[in-house]
Design an enzyme around this catalytic site. Structure first.
Site, PDB file in Angstrom:
ATOM      1  N   ASP A  10      22.522   4.507 122.535  1.00  0.00           N
ATOM      2  CA  ASP A  10      23.753   5.212 122.842  1.00  0.00           C
ATOM      3  C   ASP A  10      24.816   4.121 123.026  1.00  0.00           C
ATOM      4  O   ASP A  10      24.466   2.964 123.277  1.00  0.00           O
ATOM      5  CB  ASP A  10      23.521   6.001 124.140  1.00  0.00           C
ATOM      6  CG  ASP A  10      24.794   6.567 124.699  1.00  0.00           C
ATOM      7  OD1 ASP A  10      25.489   7.264 123.955  1.00  0.00           O
ATOM      8  OD2 ASP A  10      25.088   6.314 125.884  1.00  0.00           O
ATOM      9  N   LEU A  11      26.088   4.463 122.908  1.00  0.00           N
ATOM     10  CA  LEU A  11      27.120   3.419 123.023  1.00  0.00           C
ATOM     11  C   LEU A  11      27.723   3.351 124.434  1.00  0.00           C
ATOM     12  O   LEU A  11      27.501   2.397 125.179  1.00  0.00           O
ATOM     13  CB  LEU A  11      28.213   3.670 121.975  1.00  0.00           C
ATOM     14  CG  LEU A  11      29.369   2.684 121.961  1.00  0.00           C
ATOM     15  CD1 LEU A  11      28.908   1.279 121.609  1.00  0.00           C
ATOM     16  CD2 LEU A  11      30.448   3.134 120.966  1.00  0.00           C
ATOM     17  N   ASP A  12      28.476   4.407 124.805  1.00  0.00           N
ATOM     18  CA  ASP A  12      29.169   4.409 126.104  1.00  0.00           C
ATOM     19  C   ASP A  12      28.148   4.435 127.241  1.00  0.00           C
ATOM     20  O   ASP A  12      27.376   5.385 127.359  1.00  0.00           O
ATOM     21  CB  ASP A  12      30.052   5.660 126.233  1.00  0.00           C
ATOM     22  CG  ASP A  12      31.236   5.630 125.279  1.00  0.00           C
ATOM     23  OD1 ASP A  12      31.513   4.550 124.731  1.00  0.00           O
ATOM     24  OD2 ASP A  12      31.879   6.667 125.097  1.00  0.00           O
ATOM     25  N   THR A  18      32.573   2.289 128.848  1.00  0.00           N
ATOM     26  CA  THR A  18      33.844   2.969 128.600  1.00  0.00           C
ATOM     27  C   THR A  18      33.978   4.233 129.453  1.00  0.00           C
ATOM     28  O   THR A  18      35.005   4.906 129.394  1.00  0.00           O
ATOM     29  CB  THR A  18      33.980   3.336 127.103  1.00  0.00           C
ATOM     30  OG1 THR A  18      32.712   3.747 126.645  1.00  0.00           O
ATOM     31  CG2 THR A  18      34.459   2.176 126.278  1.00  0.00           C
ATOM     32  N   LYS A  46      29.406  12.688 130.820  1.00  0.00           N
ATOM     33  CA  LYS A  46      28.820  11.566 130.084  1.00  0.00           C
ATOM     34  C   LYS A  46      27.960  12.084 128.931  1.00  0.00           C
ATOM     35  O   LYS A  46      27.117  12.951 129.135  1.00  0.00           O
ATOM     36  CB  LYS A  46      27.986  10.685 131.015  1.00  0.00           C
ATOM     37  CG  LYS A  46      28.845   9.803 131.891  1.00  0.00           C
ATOM     38  CD  LYS A  46      28.010   8.813 132.682  1.00  0.00           C
ATOM     39  CE  LYS A  46      28.905   7.928 133.533  1.00  0.00           C
ATOM     40  NZ  LYS A  46      28.125   7.138 134.487  1.00  0.00           N
ATOM     41  N   GLY A  47      28.173  11.532 127.765  1.00  0.00           N
ATOM     42  CA  GLY A  47      27.382  11.926 126.587  1.00  0.00           C
ATOM     43  C   GLY A  47      27.826  13.246 125.980  1.00  0.00           C
ATOM     44  O   GLY A  47      27.347  13.654 124.934  1.00  0.00           O
ATOM     45  N   ARG A  50      34.067  15.448 123.195  1.00  0.00           N
ATOM     46  CA  ARG A  50      35.429  15.612 123.716  1.00  0.00           C
ATOM     47  C   ARG A  50      35.772  17.090 123.899  1.00  0.00           C
ATOM     48  O   ARG A  50      36.289  17.488 124.951  1.00  0.00           O
ATOM     49  CB  ARG A  50      36.418  14.958 122.739  1.00  0.00           C
ATOM     50  CG  ARG A  50      37.738  14.581 123.369  1.00  0.00           C
ATOM     51  CD  ARG A  50      38.669  13.989 122.327  1.00  0.00           C
ATOM     52  NE  ARG A  50      38.075  12.879 121.597  1.00  0.00           N
ATOM     53  CZ  ARG A  50      38.555  12.384 120.458  1.00  0.00           C
ATOM     54  NH1 ARG A  50      39.658  12.871 119.938  1.00  0.00           N
ATOM     55  NH2 ARG A  50      37.942  11.386 119.832  1.00  0.00           N
ATOM     56  N   SER A 115      25.864   7.923 119.033  1.00  0.00           N
ATOM     57  CA  SER A 115      26.872   8.224 120.059  1.00  0.00           C
ATOM     58  C   SER A 115      27.623   9.522 119.766  1.00  0.00           C
ATOM     59  O   SER A 115      27.823   9.887 118.611  1.00  0.00           O
ATOM     60  CB  SER A 115      27.879   7.072 120.110  1.00  0.00           C
ATOM     61  OG  SER A 115      29.008   7.422 120.867  1.00  0.00           O
ATOM     62  N   ALA A 116      28.047  10.180 120.841  1.00  0.00           N
ATOM     63  CA  ALA A 116      28.846  11.404 120.693  1.00  0.00           C
ATOM     64  C   ALA A 116      30.300  11.072 120.377  1.00  0.00           C
ATOM     65  O   ALA A 116      31.077  11.947 119.996  1.00  0.00           O
ATOM     66  CB  ALA A 116      28.786  12.197 121.990  1.00  0.00           C
ATOM     67  N   SER A 117      30.661   9.794 120.508  1.00  0.00           N
ATOM     68  CA  SER A 117      32.066   9.424 120.408  1.00  0.00           C
ATOM     69  C   SER A 117      32.577   9.339 118.975  1.00  0.00           C
ATOM     70  O   SER A 117      31.959   8.734 118.109  1.00  0.00           O
ATOM     71  CB  SER A 117      32.298   8.076 121.095  1.00  0.00           C
ATOM     72  OG  SER A 117      33.625   7.664 120.880  1.00  0.00           O
ATOM     73  N   ASN A 119      35.150   7.703 118.441  1.00  0.00           N
ATOM     74  CA  ASN A 119      35.782   6.376 118.434  1.00  0.00           C
ATOM     75  C   ASN A 119      34.765   5.249 118.318  1.00  0.00           C
ATOM     76  O   ASN A 119      35.101   4.079 118.549  1.00  0.00           O
ATOM     77  CB  ASN A 119      36.596   6.197 119.716  1.00  0.00           C
ATOM     78  CG  ASN A 119      37.734   7.198 119.814  1.00  0.00           C
ATOM     79  OD1 ASN A 119      38.565   7.277 118.912  1.00  0.00           O
ATOM     80  ND2 ASN A 119      37.765   7.981 120.883  1.00  0.00           N
ATOM     81  N   LYS A 146      24.964  16.345 121.969  1.00  0.00           N
ATOM     82  CA  LYS A 146      23.858  16.176 122.910  1.00  0.00           C
ATOM     83  C   LYS A 146      24.028  17.246 123.989  1.00  0.00           C
ATOM     84  O   LYS A 146      25.162  17.528 124.348  1.00  0.00           O
ATOM     85  CB  LYS A 146      23.915  14.791 123.573  1.00  0.00           C
ATOM     86  CG  LYS A 146      23.844  13.621 122.591  1.00  0.00           C
ATOM     87  CD  LYS A 146      24.184  12.304 123.311  1.00  0.00           C
ATOM     88  CE  LYS A 146      24.328  11.158 122.326  1.00  0.00           C
ATOM     89  NZ  LYS A 146      24.754   9.897 122.928  1.00  0.00           N
ATOM     90  N   GLU A 170      19.529   5.511 126.561  1.00  0.00           N
ATOM     91  CA  GLU A 170      20.574   6.470 126.965  1.00  0.00           C
ATOM     92  C   GLU A 170      20.940   6.331 128.437  1.00  0.00           C
ATOM     93  O   GLU A 170      20.082   6.043 129.262  1.00  0.00           O
ATOM     94  CB  GLU A 170      20.043   7.896 126.770  1.00  0.00           C
ATOM     95  CG  GLU A 170      20.626   8.639 125.603  1.00  0.00           C
ATOM     96  CD  GLU A 170      22.112   8.939 125.696  1.00  0.00           C
ATOM     97  OE1 GLU A 170      22.698   8.841 126.789  1.00  0.00           O
ATOM     98  OE2 GLU A 170      22.705   9.267 124.666  1.00  0.00           O
ATOM     99  N   ASP A 171      22.224   6.576 128.748  1.00  0.00           N
ATOM    100  CA  ASP A 171      22.635   6.548 130.164  1.00  0.00           C
ATOM    101  C   ASP A 171      22.966   7.942 130.689  1.00  0.00           C
ATOM    102  O   ASP A 171      23.260   8.084 131.870  1.00  0.00           O
ATOM    103  CB  ASP A 171      23.885   5.663 130.344  1.00  0.00           C
ATOM    104  CG  ASP A 171      25.111   6.323 129.748  1.00  0.00           C
ATOM    105  OD1 ASP A 171      25.035   6.795 128.595  1.00  0.00           O
ATOM    106  OD2 ASP A 171      26.149   6.383 130.438  1.00  0.00           O
TER     107      ASP A 171
HETATM  108  P1  B16 Z   1      35.299  10.506 122.175  1.00  0.00           P
HETATM  109  P2  B16 Z   1      28.191   8.259 124.178  1.00  0.00           P
HETATM  110  C1  B16 Z   1      30.293   9.838 124.715  1.00  0.00           C
HETATM  111  O1  B16 Z   1      29.763   8.647 124.202  1.00  0.00           O
HETATM  112  C2  B16 Z   1      30.808   9.668 126.127  1.00  0.00           C
HETATM  113  O2  B16 Z   1      29.735   9.381 127.007  1.00  0.00           O
HETATM  114  C3  B16 Z   1      31.506  10.927 126.576  1.00  0.00           C
HETATM  115  O3  B16 Z   1      31.996  10.767 127.885  1.00  0.00           O
HETATM  116  C4  B16 Z   1      32.644  11.256 125.593  1.00  0.00           C
HETATM  117  O4  B16 Z   1      33.293  12.462 125.944  1.00  0.00           O
HETATM  118  C5  B16 Z   1      32.061  11.368 124.189  1.00  0.00           C
HETATM  119  O5  B16 Z   1      31.385  10.167 123.854  1.00  0.00           O
HETATM  120  C6  B16 Z   1      33.116  11.648 123.152  1.00  0.00           C
HETATM  121  O6  B16 Z   1      33.940  10.537 123.024  1.00  0.00           O
HETATM  122  O7  B16 Z   1      36.315  11.258 122.933  1.00  0.00           O
HETATM  123  O8  B16 Z   1      35.573   9.018 122.053  1.00  0.00           O
HETATM  124  O9  B16 Z   1      34.993  11.131 120.826  1.00  0.00           O
HETATM  125  O10 B16 Z   1      27.774   8.091 125.587  1.00  0.00           O
HETATM  126  O11 B16 Z   1      27.478   9.376 123.425  1.00  0.00           O
HETATM  127  O12 B16 Z   1      28.200   6.956 123.398  1.00  0.00           O
HETATM  128 MG    MG Z   2      26.435   7.291 127.079  1.00  0.00          MG
END
Ligand code: B16
Ligand code: MG
Length: 225
Positions: A10-12, A18, A46-47, A50, A115-117, A119, A146, A170-171
């Site tokens: 996982d990233l964040d 972040t 977390k995870g 958006r 990652s869910a992000s 970004n 997730k 994963e965190d």
């Molecule tokens: P974004 P992960 C997740 O990343 C974050 O933990 C979560 O807080 C955030 O809302 C989600 O990414 C979406 O991120 O707004 O940048 O698309 O923990 O899955 O790496």
């Molecule tokens: Mg995470």
């Protein structure tokens, strides 16, 4: 025990921190909407994607808004979040992550980001890690957030391994649930009580010894320096 060949990170919260940036941006948005939002609430985001995060915040504040305003608020949150992200540098990689990644790399362990992000690539680029991973699965590539295992199953598929041959770091509560649901060996990074459902848990990368990986089923040829 099945031989292990790969790891999805996982990233964040695992590679970089972040979560604080997400917290500031969501808190400022919630304040504008007159909704209370604290660090404990942030833990539940977390995870989480958006869209789902904003839905939860509005639900907590008992607010409903038109679709166009919803989109606008997500954009606003992301703009503030990116203003923090764009100040990130390689020094922002969490402690002891780099030596572990380098050790795994020399031992030819296949590695991916899950990652869910949306970004993800921007963050990896800012901290100089864009080229290290064999696959990157992010919030742009998957449709189910997730705790659905889609992100990790896609990662395993891209790495050409079976989930049984793969670990997931994963965190988040949702992320560990997703890894377990996909049939992966889950490794929680963070508080053992919060991540009680992970197969293994470490407070950070410093706690992870070489022997953990060999016991988990990896076969290494090169040792850690
Ligand atoms: P974004 P992960 C997740 O990343 C974050 O933990 C979560 O807080 C955030 O809302 C989600 O990414 C979406 O991120 O707004 O940048 O698309 O923990 O899955 O790496
Ligand atoms: Mg995470």
């Amino acid at each position: 025990m099945t031989e292990k060949k790969a790891i999805i990170f996982d990233l964040d919260g695992v590679i970089v921190d972040t979560a604080t940036f997400h917290f500031y941006a969501w808190r400022n948005l919630a304040r504008k909407l007159g909704i209370d939002f604290n660090e404990k609430d942030n833990e539940q985001l977390k995870g989480v994607s958006r869209v789902e995060s904003l839905k939860k915040i509005l639900e907590w504040g008992n607010k409903s808004i038109p679709d166009d305003e919803f989109e606008q608020l997500m954009e606003e949150k992301n703009r503030e979040y990116l203003s923090y992200v764009d100040q990130m540098q390689p020094e922002d990689i969490l402690p002891d992550v780099m030596p572990t990644l380098e050790f795994l790399k020399v031992n030819k362990v296949r590695m991916a980001i899950g990652s869910a992000s949306k970004n993800t690539k921007r963050i990896l680029n800012n901290v100089g890690l864009l080229d290290l991973f064999d696959a990157i699965v992010d919030g742009i590539k998957v449709t189910k957030a997730k705790p659905d295992p889609e992100v990790f199953l896609t990662g395993a598929n891209n790495l050409n391994v079976d989930p049984k041959e793969c670990l997931v770091f994963e965190d988040s509560i949702a992320g560990v649930t997703a890894a377990n649901a996909g049939g992966f060996l889950s490794v929680g990074i963070g508080d053992a009580e919060t991540l009680h459902h992970a197969h293994h848990c470490f407070s950070d990368f410093n706690e992870i010894g070489n022997d953990f990986f060999t016991k988990a089923g990896f076969q290494f040829t090169k040792s850690k320096n």
